[in-house]
Motif scaffolding. Sequence first.
Motif, PDB file in Angstrom:
ATOM      1  N   LYS A 181       0.826  -1.206   0.000  1.00 44.73           N
ATOM      2  CA  LYS A 181       0.000   0.000   0.000  1.00 44.73           C
ATOM      3  C   LYS A 181       0.863   1.260   0.000  1.00 44.73           C
ATOM      4  O   LYS A 181       0.646   2.169  -0.811  1.00 44.73           O
ATOM      5  CB  LYS A 181      -0.921   0.001   1.227  1.00 44.73           C
ATOM      6  N   ARG A 187      -6.057  -1.526   0.845  1.00 36.78           N
ATOM      7  CA  ARG A 187      -6.831  -1.146   2.035  1.00 36.78           C
ATOM      8  C   ARG A 187      -7.789  -2.244   2.481  1.00 36.78           C
ATOM      9  O   ARG A 187      -8.287  -2.203   3.606  1.00 36.78           O
ATOM     10  CB  ARG A 187      -7.597   0.154   1.765  1.00 36.78           C
ATOM     11  N   LEU A 210     -14.749   0.921   1.402  1.00 32.47           N
ATOM     12  CA  LEU A 210     -13.570   0.463   0.681  1.00 32.47           C
ATOM     13  C   LEU A 210     -13.901   0.082  -0.762  1.00 32.47           C
ATOM     14  O   LEU A 210     -13.144   0.384  -1.686  1.00 32.47           O
ATOM     15  CB  LEU A 210     -12.935  -0.729   1.407  1.00 32.47           C
TER      16      LEU A 210
END
Length: 502
Positions: free
Chosen positions: A164, A329, A374
Motif C-alpha cells: 500500500k 486497504r 472500501l
Amino acid sequence: MNTRNHQPSTRGTATLHISKYTSIAVLLGALSGCAFSDLTTSAHMREPQGMEQTLADSDLKLSAAAWPSETWWTSYNDAQLNALVAEALSGSPTLRAAAARVHQANALEDIQGASLLPNAEIGMSVTRERFSSNGTTPAPAKGTWQNVHQGTFNLGYELDFWGKNREAVRAAVGRRHALEVDERAASLMLSTSVVQAYIALQDNYEQLDLAQALLDQQEQIEKLTQQRFEAELGTQIDIKQSQAALPASRANIAALKEVIELNQNKLASLLGKGPDRGRTITRPRMRASSTVTLPTNLPAELIGHRPDVVAQRWRVEASGHEIEVAKARFYPNVNLTSFIGMQSLAFDTFNDHSSRILGVSPAISLPIFEGGRLRGNLDAQNAAYDLAVENYNQTVIDALRDIADQIASLRWLKERLAQQNEAVATAQAASDLVSSRYAAGLATYLQVLATQNATLAEKRQLVTLKSRALSLQANLSRALGGGYRPQIQPDADVTSTAAKKS
C-alpha cells in the motif's frame, strides 16, 4: 536439574508472537482478496497511428532527425526574438506558478515516502496522578498523589506486506512527473505565444508599409490631377475624387499603428512586464525557412516528444498505482511498535537501572464492516483510471490532428504563395499601365483608383501568406513537441528514488 534453561526467553517469546501475527495477517489477507475481485477497469490506452499516408502526401522532406530543437525559434534568425523568448521564460508568472506546483508535488512525495521508513521519536513527560486505592498500584503509592516521571525512545514501523505505501509513493512520483512535464508544456505554449505575437507584429509593420506606399502614390496622383486640371485636361470632379482617397488611407495607417501598439502591449504582457516594455520592441526582422522537414518516425515517437501526451501518460501511471493502494486497504494493517526508556515516581531514582521500561507491540487491524466505503473507494479509483486513460487517448488524437493540420496547411501554402505572387505581379502591371495612361490623359481617375485598390488587396494577401508561412512553421514546431525530450519514461521503476528522497 536447572529448569531455568528450559524457559523461553523474553526475546524468543516476542519473536514467536510476531511470527504468529504475521501468519494471521497473511491468512486474513488471502481472505480479503475476494472482497473486490469483481471491480475492474475498462479503458485501454491507444498508441498513435494512421499518419503514414499523410506524411507520404505532404510533399515535405522527411528525415529521422527532423524533431525540433529546444530553442526552435532561433531558426527565424532574429536576435530580438531570441532575447524576447528568453526574457519571457525567465520572468513569466505562469511558469513560476507551474514551478511552484512542481515544488508542492515534491513535498507531497516526500511526505508519502516517509511511510516506507521507520518512525522514531523521543518523549519526555511528568504526570501528576492520583493512583486508585483499589487498582493494581501497590502500597505506598496507592490512594496517593504522585509525580510520574517518564522518558522513552519510541520506534514504529508499518510492515507493508500488501504494498500500500509503496504504491502510494509510486502514485506521488507519477503526479510529480506529470506536473514537471506540465511545466515544460507551459514553457512551450509561452514561447509559441511570444513567437506568434512577434509574427503578427511583423505582419502589422509590413501592412503599414503597403498602406504608406499607397498613400504616397495617391498623393502623387493628387498632384498629377491638379496639374491636369490646370492644363485643362481634367475636371474638378477628378480633383475631389483624388483628394477623397487620402483621408481614408491616412485613417487606415492610423488603424495599423494602433494594432502595432496593441501587439507591443501583448508582447510586454507575455514577458511579464508592463506596457512600457512593449514600446522598446523594435520592428521584427524574421525570415521563414525555405525548407520544412518532417520526422520520418511519426507517429511512433510522438508520445515521447509531445509534453501534453507525456503528462497524461504519467497521470495514467499514477492512477494505476492509486488502484493498487485502494486494493491494499482491504487487507489487514500490520504495525510494529516498540519503546525503551525510564519511568519513576521519584525524580531522584529516574536514572536508576531499575527504572527502565521496555515494550514491543505488534498489532493487526482488518476492516470487517465499513458500509461499502472500501469498495466505493476502489470503484472510484477504477473510474479515475478510466478517465485518465480516455483523457490520454483524446490527447493523442488531438496531437495527431494538430500535426496533420499543420502538414495540410504547409502542403498547400507553397502553391498559394506561387499563385499570389503571380496575382501581385499582374495587378501591379495593370496599375502601372493605368497610371501611365492617366498621366497621358488616356484613362480616368476611377480606373486608377480601381487598379490601386486591386493591387493593394493582392499585396496585402501576399504579406498575410508570408506571415502564415512563419506562423505554420512555429505551429509545426509546437505540434512536434518543441524540442521536448523526457528524461524518464512513465513505465520506469521509481519507488527506490522516492524512498531515498524521504
